[in-house]
Design an enzyme around this catalytic site. Structure first.
Site, PDB file in Angstrom:
ATOM      1  N   LYS A 276       0.879  -1.181   0.005  1.00 15.97           N
ATOM      2  CA  LYS A 276      -0.026   0.088   0.044  1.00 15.97           C
ATOM      3  C   LYS A 276       0.792   1.079  -0.210  1.00 15.97           C
ATOM      4  O   LYS A 276       0.599   2.058  -0.751  1.00 15.97           O
ATOM      5  CB  LYS A 276      -1.022   0.159   1.125  1.00 15.97           C
TER       6      LYS A 276
ATOM      7  N   GLN B 290      -4.722  -1.218   9.792  1.00 17.26           N
ATOM      8  CA  GLN B 290      -4.802  -2.503   9.140  1.00 17.26           C
ATOM      9  C   GLN B 290      -5.431  -3.574  10.051  1.00 17.26           C
ATOM     10  O   GLN B 290      -5.121  -3.710  11.241  1.00 17.26           O
ATOM     11  CB  GLN B 290      -3.348  -2.892   8.815  1.00 17.26           C
TER      12      GLN B 290
ATOM     13  N   ASP C 254     -11.268   3.085   4.126  1.00 19.82           N
ATOM     14  CA  ASP C 254     -11.539   1.675   3.867  1.00 19.82           C
ATOM     15  C   ASP C 254     -13.106   1.675   3.692  1.00 19.82           C
ATOM     16  O   ASP C 254     -13.437   0.643   3.147  1.00 19.82           O
ATOM     17  CB  ASP C 254     -11.205   0.678   5.318  1.00 19.82           C
TER      18      ASP C 254
END
Length: 307
Positions: free
Chosen positions: A63, A107, A130
């Site tokens: 990422k 995460q 997200d």
């Protein structure tokens, strides 16, 4: 909702997720350059990782590299697995207040002493790239423009591209999603409803699951079980999206496989995503897409076409 760009030609019936993701990242890089030239500002994504989970470490590294590759600012904050929930919530509050930070991603999975729901709820929904915050989930459910979870968004892009490549649309099709998670199954169902599909969410307790799947014009597998969807569960001419990424041992070597028996299904499906190089690359590309969208909305800039 992100606009649709057809970018692929059919390669047999294999959906080129890696190729679509590359084209999407190229478009996003151009948008970032234009935003910098117009406003002198750079979108910034912060990824927080707690602990040393090996898979998470790989995802976070990727990422960060792709964020920088399209010209955005990338920050990674690494915390030990002994971090308390209160300490993580304090960090999120600081990031929420930082005007330079446009996107926040924590995460998953988190250590056992932390509640994922509580941590996600602490993120400012405007910075929730997200798309997991209940506010963004609610917007999706009622048809408002919010931030959409990355994997379902990428899956929808691939489905629309595959349909267009065959002179088709998704409207009116019978869609079955195997898996009911908040991250993939439920938002995928809403996205397909918004495309005028008739949607069924199936799961481990669904009766006659094989027959349910055989009735699907669009089948999305998101159960996290290797090769769970047998080839003869797939309707001839169906569009098949395999979200699963499972590592199995074959002859003493690790191999990535999806939730679908690819070899058994590929000759039935009109279009099918492989694993790897299918849905996976789209997840990170859509994360970058969401960060640019969040940046524009926070700064009251017009959202670029296609974001």
């Amino acid at each position: 909702m992100t606009a649709f760009h057809q970018i692929t030609a059919p390669r047999g019936n294999i959906i080129d997720g890696a190729g679509y993701a590359k084209a999407l990242r190229d478009r996003l890089a151009a948008h970032v350059a234009n935003l910098k030239n117009a406003h002198g500002l750079t979108p910034c994504l912060v990824v927080v990782i707690v602990g040393e989970d090996p898979a998470s470490q790989v995802y976070v590294k990727s990422k960060g590299e792709m964020t920088q590759a399209i010209g955005m600012e990338s920050r990674t904050i690494r915390l030990p697995d002994t971090t308390s929930e209160d300490e993580l919530l304090k960090l999120i509050d600081d990031l929420n207040r930082d005007p330079v930070v446009n996107g926040i991603l924590v995460q998953l999975p988190l250590p056992k002493q932390m509640s994922s729901l509580k941590v996600i709820d602490a993120i400012n929904p405007d910075k929730d790239v997200d798309g997991f915050h209940v506010s963004n989930a609610g917007k999706l459910a009622v048809g408002l423009d919010g931030i959409v979870p990355c994997t379902p968004l990428g899956s929808l892009m691939l489905l629309k591209d595959a349909a267009a490549a065959h002179g088709d649309t998704l409207a009116g099709k019978n869609a079955v999603i195997v898996g009911r998670s908040n991250i993939v199954g439920k938002p995928m169902a809403q996205l397909l409803l918004n495309q005028d599909c008739t949607v069924t969410i199936a799961h481990s307790k669904t009766k006659n699951l094989a027959e349910v799947c055989r009735g699907a014009d669009i089948l999305v597998a998101a159960v996290g079980r290797p090769k769970f969807i047998a080839g003869d569960w797939v309707k001839d001419g169906a569009y098949l999206i395999d979200v699963g990424i499972n590592r199995i041992e074959i002859d003493g070597k690790g191999k990535l496989v999806g939730d679908v028996d690819f070899d058994g299904a590929k000759d039935r499906a009109l279009a099918i995503t492989p694993v790897p190089k299918g849905v996976g690359p789209m997840t990170i590309a859509c994360l970058l897409n969401n960060t640019i969208k969040a940046f524009c909305l926070q700064n009251l800039f017009p959202v670029p076409e296609g974001v």
